[in-house]
Design an enzyme around this catalytic site. Structure first.
Site, PDB file in Angstrom:
ATOM      1  N   ARG A  55       0.791  -1.224   0.000  1.00 39.49           N
ATOM      2  CA  ARG A  55       0.000   0.000   0.000  1.00 39.49           C
ATOM      3  C   ARG A  55       0.822   1.272   0.000  1.00 39.49           C
ATOM      4  O   ARG A  55       0.575   2.196  -0.760  1.00 39.49           O
ATOM      5  CB  ARG A  55      -0.913   0.088   1.224  1.00 39.49           C
ATOM      6  CG  ARG A  55      -2.302  -0.395   0.987  1.00 39.49           C
ATOM      7  CD  ARG A  55      -2.806  -1.029   2.252  1.00 39.49           C
ATOM      8  NE  ARG A  55      -1.919  -2.093   2.622  1.00 39.49           N
ATOM      9  CZ  ARG A  55      -2.039  -3.345   2.168  1.00 39.49           C
ATOM     10  NH1 ARG A  55      -3.021  -3.664   1.393  1.00 39.49           N
ATOM     11  NH2 ARG A  55      -1.178  -4.285   2.504  1.00 39.49           N
ATOM     12  N   THR A  56       1.795   1.347   0.887  1.00 35.46           N
ATOM     13  CA  THR A  56       2.477   2.627   1.035  1.00 35.46           C
ATOM     14  C   THR A  56       3.194   2.992  -0.266  1.00 35.46           C
ATOM     15  O   THR A  56       3.030   4.085  -0.796  1.00 35.46           O
ATOM     16  CB  THR A  56       3.447   2.587   2.237  1.00 35.46           C
ATOM     17  OG1 THR A  56       2.699   2.203   3.380  1.00 35.46           O
ATOM     18  CG2 THR A  56       4.074   3.946   2.483  1.00 35.46           C
ATOM     19  N   LYS A  84      25.936  -3.345  -1.841  1.00 33.43           N
ATOM     20  CA  LYS A  84      27.387  -3.136  -1.880  1.00 33.43           C
ATOM     21  C   LYS A  84      27.887  -2.396  -0.645  1.00 33.43           C
ATOM     22  O   LYS A  84      29.060  -2.087  -0.527  1.00 33.43           O
ATOM     23  CB  LYS A  84      27.758  -2.325  -3.124  1.00 33.43           C
ATOM     24  CG  LYS A  84      27.369  -2.974  -4.425  1.00 33.43           C
ATOM     25  CD  LYS A  84      27.819  -2.104  -5.586  1.00 33.43           C
ATOM     26  CE  LYS A  84      27.262  -2.594  -6.902  1.00 33.43           C
ATOM     27  NZ  LYS A  84      27.391  -1.573  -7.945  1.00 33.43           N
ATOM     28  N   ARG A 105      11.230   4.018   3.248  1.00 32.15           N
ATOM     29  CA  ARG A 105      10.844   3.053   4.293  1.00 32.15           C
ATOM     30  C   ARG A 105      12.093   2.269   4.657  1.00 32.15           C
ATOM     31  O   ARG A 105      12.836   1.837   3.771  1.00 32.15           O
ATOM     32  CB  ARG A 105       9.760   2.107   3.783  1.00 32.15           C
ATOM     33  CG  ARG A 105       9.564   0.930   4.728  1.00 32.15           C
ATOM     34  CD  ARG A 105       8.344   0.133   4.415  1.00 32.15           C
ATOM     35  NE  ARG A 105       7.130   0.854   4.757  1.00 32.15           N
ATOM     36  CZ  ARG A 105       5.923   0.313   4.746  1.00 32.15           C
ATOM     37  NH1 ARG A 105       5.766  -0.949   4.416  1.00 32.15           N
ATOM     38  NH2 ARG A 105       4.870   1.025   5.065  1.00 32.15           N
ATOM     39  N   HIS A 133       4.904   5.882  11.528  1.00 30.51           N
ATOM     40  CA  HIS A 133       4.395   5.736  10.160  1.00 30.51           C
ATOM     41  C   HIS A 133       3.458   6.924   9.902  1.00 30.51           C
ATOM     42  O   HIS A 133       2.237   6.765   9.851  1.00 30.51           O
ATOM     43  CB  HIS A 133       3.659   4.399  10.042  1.00 30.51           C
ATOM     44  CG  HIS A 133       3.377   3.955   8.643  1.00 30.51           C
ATOM     45  ND1 HIS A 133       3.456   4.799   7.545  1.00 30.51           N
ATOM     46  CD2 HIS A 133       3.033   2.733   8.149  1.00 30.51           C
ATOM     47  CE1 HIS A 133       3.154   4.126   6.456  1.00 30.51           C
ATOM     48  NE2 HIS A 133       2.895   2.860   6.799  1.00 30.51           N
TER      49      HIS A 133
END
Ligand code: NCD
Length: 308
Positions: A55-56, A84, A105, A133
């Protein structure tokens, strides 16, 4: 009021007046989307997702595309230079040259904040570990405001994994800033809301909080029932998760005596904390809520980019 160039890391970065401005424009975007379909022409959103998301990430991407902008980014950090060993401060200093706004995120608490300190473009926290959030909170508030007409004065039950669930940490901190709020925190003893969050809202906003482990104790009282998933990925061992995973399963018979106009919300994804039989109840609004997430993110980005 000018939000241009600002970051959103914690919901308290914005005043209630600024939040209200974002909701007012988001509601207009729901009603007349065509008015906004070109406002981000030439703008690029970078989505940097170091943790899984449906969703986000997709709602941010949909939001930018619906405003005529473009998107780039990664949904799996293992395919990027992170593998890396690149640091987040280096990644953002490169990506800010490729984009006009970025959403991050990350499993580590504070990572989006650190990135914002190095970035030339607005950075939005798309969820940092078990911490915060903020854009889910904007989504939740727009849902409540639109469907209930008012945020003030609601009795809210937050239910499930209140320890690791970042959505409920941001939500209670933000709802506490509104008038006459009352909270019921429903969780197993092992998954109670962290003391630092409870103390913060009690001391700062003087809100009333009642804690219980039984949903039946509160179901008839509340205006909003906010269910959450047990956050499997934050447990240190599988055994502890298995013991708690079915702590709450909301079924149609359990809500029979709940208020007619109660809202059943969930940030999604659900695992099995809401039975599918509840979906057809008019009080179940979690799919509507997911849709409001697109409009509130449109409004947020339009404000941070200064195109509105
Ligand atoms: C939430 C999250 O990522 O914290 N999901 C979302 O963004 N809607 C909730 C969850 O994963 O349980």
């Amino acid at each position: 009021m000018n939000l241009k160039g600002r970051h959103l890391i914690d919901p308290s970065d914005f005043t209630l007046e600024e939040l209200n401005q974002i909701f007012t424009v988001a509601q207009d975007m729901v009603d007349i989307p065509e008015k906004y379909d070109k406002i981000c022409k030439g703008k690029i959103l970078a989505t940097l997702f170091y943790e899984p998301s449906t969703r986000t990430r997709l709602s941010f991407e949909s939001a930018m595309l619906r405003m005529g902008g473009k998107i780039l980014g990664f949904a799996d950090a293992q395919t990027s230079s992170v593998k890396k060993g690149e640091s987040i401060s280096d990644t953002i200093r490169v990506v800010d040259g490729y984009s006009d706004i970025a959403v991050i995120r990350h499993p580590r608490e504070g990572a989006p904040k650190l990135a914002s300190e190095f970035s030339q473009v607005p950075v939005i926290n798309g969820g940092d570990g078990g911490h915060q959030h903020p854009t889910q909170t904007l989504t939740d508030l727009l849902t409540i405001k639109t469907l209930k007409g008012n945020i003030d004065g609601n009795k809210v039950a937050l239910c499930g994994d209140l320890k690791y669930g970042r959505t409920v940490h941001s939500l209670i901190k933000t709802l506490s800033r509104y008038k006459d709020m009352e909270f019921y925190l429903v969780s197993p003893p092992q998954l109670q809301m962290p003391e630092y969050v409870k103390n913060f809202v009690k001391e700062t906003y003087n809100v009333k909080i009642v804690e219980t482990s039984k949903i039946e104790d509160v179901i008839d009282e509340v205006d909003i029932l906010y269910m959450t998933r047990i956050q499997k990925e934050r447990f240190f061992n599988e055994e502890d998760y298995l013991k708690l995973k079915n702590s709450y399963i909301l079924t149609a018979d359990k809500i029979e005596n709940a208020k007619e106009d109660m809202l059943i919300m969930h940030p999604l994804p659900r695992v099995n904390e809401i039975d599918y039989s509840v979906d057809k109840d008019k009080r179940a609004v979690y799919f509507k809520q997911a849709k409001y997430g697109v409009y509130v993110r449109m409004s947020l980005m339009a404000h941070l980019l200064g195109v509105i």
